[in-house]
Design a protein around this motif. Structure first.
Motif, short mmCIF file in Angstrom:
data_model
loop_
_atom_site.label_atom_id
_atom_site.label_comp_id
_atom_site.label_asym_id
_atom_site.label_seq_id
_atom_site.Cartn_x
_atom_site.Cartn_y
_atom_site.Cartn_z
N ASN A 145 0.83 -1.21 0.00
CA ASN A 145 0.00 0.00 0.00
C ASN A 145 0.86 1.27 0.00
N VAL A 155 -1.95 8.31 -1.87
CA VAL A 155 -3.03 8.47 -0.89
C VAL A 155 -4.26 7.68 -1.34
N ARG A 210 -3.78 4.01 -0.59
CA ARG A 210 -3.96 3.65 0.81
C ARG A 210 -5.42 3.66 1.24
N ARG A 211 -6.25 4.38 0.50
CA ARG A 211 -7.69 4.31 0.82
C ARG A 211 -8.26 2.97 0.38
N MET A 245 -4.36 -0.87 6.58
CA MET A 245 -3.27 -1.53 7.27
C MET A 245 -3.49 -1.51 8.78
N GLY A 269 -10.83 7.90 9.76
CA GLY A 269 -10.53 7.81 8.34
C GLY A 269 -11.49 8.63 7.51
N ASN A 306 -10.53 12.50 6.08
CA ASN A 306 -10.59 12.67 4.64
C ASN A 306 -11.68 13.65 4.25
N ALA A 313 -9.56 0.67 10.51
CA ALA A 313 -9.10 0.37 9.15
C ALA A 313 -10.26 -0.03 8.25
N VAL A 341 -13.13 2.70 6.56
CA VAL A 341 -13.02 3.38 5.27
C VAL A 341 -13.27 2.42 4.12
#
Lengths: 268, 376
Positions: A60, A90, A93-94, A98, A118, A122, A172, A175
């Motif tokens: 990621n 970014v 990673r969405r 992790m 999250g 954002n 985690a 999102v």
């Protein structure tokens, strides 16, 4: 973001091909090619320093946060190379969440805010009741709802270690990523909390593709569908993927001698 | 491994049976008891204090003959007490505990020594400042006052305005500079900037004042005096302090929190604003407060930038402004005749400054407790 609201959804496949990972001039992981199956748990085992965590973090693009780190090769998530030139790390990673070795809830936020972090951070404009619903769903997903529903406004650090780790898992999955990476999520936890997390991993694979790094071979045997064994030939050499197969095959009838030595405890 | 275990068991047996009484700890503590030595000799609880009182009385007696001196009494008593306690403990308790006692005495004495001037200063300022600490002090300025009476309202207003403007300018700049240095900066540029920030913390305050004066002279011509000039001078002193303290606070934020935020797909700037800064908030506030406390009592740079003024002035962009430190300095340095009212006003101004700093620290504590990291 696709719908992950249904009870079971098709997650995404990850195809890694010829991945080399470097820290500056140090070659950490050499030409890994593997396919991570959707809606399955893939465990990564291997001795310390063989690049398991480095490999996981490259899935990621967390890896590149270290100064001087770089990657060659490709990681295809849902048909797109996450290392292509115009890809925003970014956004990657969405899609690929992790969970870390040590539980790390945000200390300034309450339990509820941690789960909503999250979405809040954002700046997705979500209504209060919509957020509450996501918080409840995520905490239920992490098997933590019953334990904390009365005290969502208390700080996350007031929970026990195992609860904090489940809080981080809830954070985690709030999102709604496609893939969930776990870096030794149970190594700081006692056996009871470990069992709770392993049960949770079994439930989570209905909705997510899961990759878990573990030092605990029983855990790999209990919790995973596929197991990848990483090894390095000599210290100082880059780590590489030795064997990837169904978990029961790896633990009963591995093809490679090094794998057999490692899983039977004759190694190191 | 097994051999060592049996060795230990054997020794335990021997010690319990009393056939090997020459154990080091037992011998050192002066006991002849042959059991495994868990109990050692010990000075009585009142021992150190009794020695201290006795020594102090004895030294006082000697000094009353030779000529009395408080400082000499304190130093001689502490040194003698330390020596006696060490010797006594060495004989009764053994070397380890004697060293422990000696270090305890040394550390406590250093603490008392460090505290002495502070307490002396607080006592002096309070006792002398109370003479004019009345309502009139806060309701009047020095406009048209000669001799007795008058107040320091103009100086309080000036201090708060100048410090407020300096803080409003320095804290955001300092925090952002620290964020750059710690979160973004890398390589030689970062090292060079860090070095110059460190150098800036050592600038003599008069130099900062001259810098601000020279800067404004370029714009307005010679002889200019403005509140905002003082604020600029104080900012030059304040920014490096804020940068250093904020950078230290950012450094203690665990990297795991940043990674957790990145892993949620949060961009870097939002991670800094929403995760890193709130986590280090309490430390940043107290760092900023220390910087404020450092500059609020500055005299030299304000003497040449804000000038001397006897009336209340709220506007930092219009004319001279008095402040507490400069006021106290002038009243004390150039009093009228008779000089008592001037001296009394100077001490009252110093006491007021002290109280303002204490109130600011109290407010900072409240802010930190309200918005900082909660654990319960």
């Amino acid at each position: 973001m696709t719908t992950a609201t249904a009870s079971a959804t098709e997650a995404k496949r990850v195809e890694v091909s010829d991945l080399d990972i470097y820290y500056g001039s140090f070659h950490a992981v050499k030409s890994v090619t593997m396919t991570i199956q959707p809606n399955k748990v893939t465990a990564i085992i291997g001795s310390s320093g063989c690049g398991k965590s480095t490999f996981l973090r490259s899935l990621n693009r967390m890896h590149e946060l270290v100064e001087g780190a770089r990657v060659e090769g490709s990681v295809i998530l849902d048909g797109q190379d996450i290392y292509a030139a115009d890809v925003d790390s970014v956004m990657v990673r969405r899609q690929v969440g992790m969970v870390f070795q040590n539980p790390n809830p945000f200390p300034t936020m309450s339990i509820g805010d941690n789960v909503a972090a999250g979405l809040r951070l954002n700046s997705r404009k979500a209504k209060k009741d919509e957020l509450d619903e996501i918080v409840e769903r995520s905490l239920r997903g992490a098997n933590l709802w019953e334990e904390v529903k009365e005290r969502l406004d208390r700080p996350g650090s007031s929970l026990s270690g195992g609860q904090q780790q489940r809080l981080c898992i809830a954070r985690a999955i709030a999102v709604q990523p496609e893939v969930l990476l776990m870096d030794e999520p149970c190594s700081a936890l006692d056996p009871v909390a470990t069992l709770a997390i392993e049960d949770l991993i079994g439930d989570l694979k209905n909705n997510y593709t899961i990759v878990i790094v573990t030092h605990n071979m029983q855990q790999a045997a209990r919790a995973s569908d596929f197991t990848a064994f990483f090894n390095l030939e000599n210290s100082g050499d880059p780590g590489q993927l030795v064997e990837l197969d169904r978990t029961d095959t790896i633990f009963s009838n591995p093809e490679n001698k090094a794998t057999e030595d490692y899983v039977s405890g004759r190694f190191g | 491994m097994r051999e060592r275990a049996t060795e230990r068991e054997r020794r335990y047996e021997v010690e319990r049976d009393g056939r090997e009484p020459e154990d080091e700890r037992g011998r050192e503590a002066g006991t002849t008891d042959a059991r495994t030595p868990l109990v050692g000799g010990s000075l009585p609880r009142w021992g150190p204090w009794a020695v201290f009182s006795g020594v102090t009385a004895a030294v006082a007696g000697v000094l009353s003959v030779l000529g009395f001196n408080v400082a000499l009494l304190a130093v001689a008593s502490v040194v003698l007490t330390g020596a006696i306690i060490y010797g006594w403990a060495r004989a009764v308790e053994g070397r380890r505990k004697a060293t422990d006692r000696a270090i305890t005495i040394a550390v406590s004495s250093a603490f008392a020594l460090a505290l002495t001037p502070l307490i002396s200063l607080l006592f002096t300022v309070t006792s002398r400042g109370l003479a004019r600490f009345d309502v009139q002090l806060f309701t009047e300025s020095m406009r048209g006052v000669l001799g007795e009476g008058g107040g320091i309202q103009h100086a309080i207003v000036g201090t708060l305005v100048i410090t407020g403007v300096a803080t409003a300018a320095s804290v955001p700049i300092g925090i952002m500079a620290a964020i750059y240095l710690h979160e973004y900066g890398r390589g030689r540029l970062k090292r060079a900037l860090t070095f110059f920030v460190d150098v800036m913390t050592g600038i003599p305050s008069i130099v900062a004042g001259l810098f601000a004066y020279a800067l404004f002279v370029l714009i307005y011509g010679p002889g200019i005096r403005l509140g905002v000039m003082g604020a600029v001078a104080l900012s030059v002193l304040m920014i490096p302090i804020v940068v250093r303290s904020t950078e230290e606070m950012l450094r203690v934020v665990p990297n795991g929190l940043r990674e957790a935020s990145y892993a949620l797909g949060v961009p870097k700037w939002r991670t800094i604003v929403k995760v890193v800064l709130p986590t280090s908030f309490a430390g940043i506030v107290s760092g900023a407060m220390i910087a404020v406390a450092r500059i609020i009592g500055e005299t030299a740079p304000l003497l040449i930038t804000t000038g001397v003024f006897n009336s209340v002035n709220f506007n930092p962009f219009d004319g001279r402004m008095e402040n507490l430190a400069v006021f106290a300095y002038n009243e004390y340095a150039t009093p009228g005749i008779p000089n008592e009212p001037y001296i009394d006003r100077a001490w009252a101004a110093a006491l007021t400054l002290l109280l303002i700093v204490m109130i600011l620290f109290f407010v900072a504590r409240l802010i930190s407790a309200r918005f900082g990291v909660k654990t319960r």
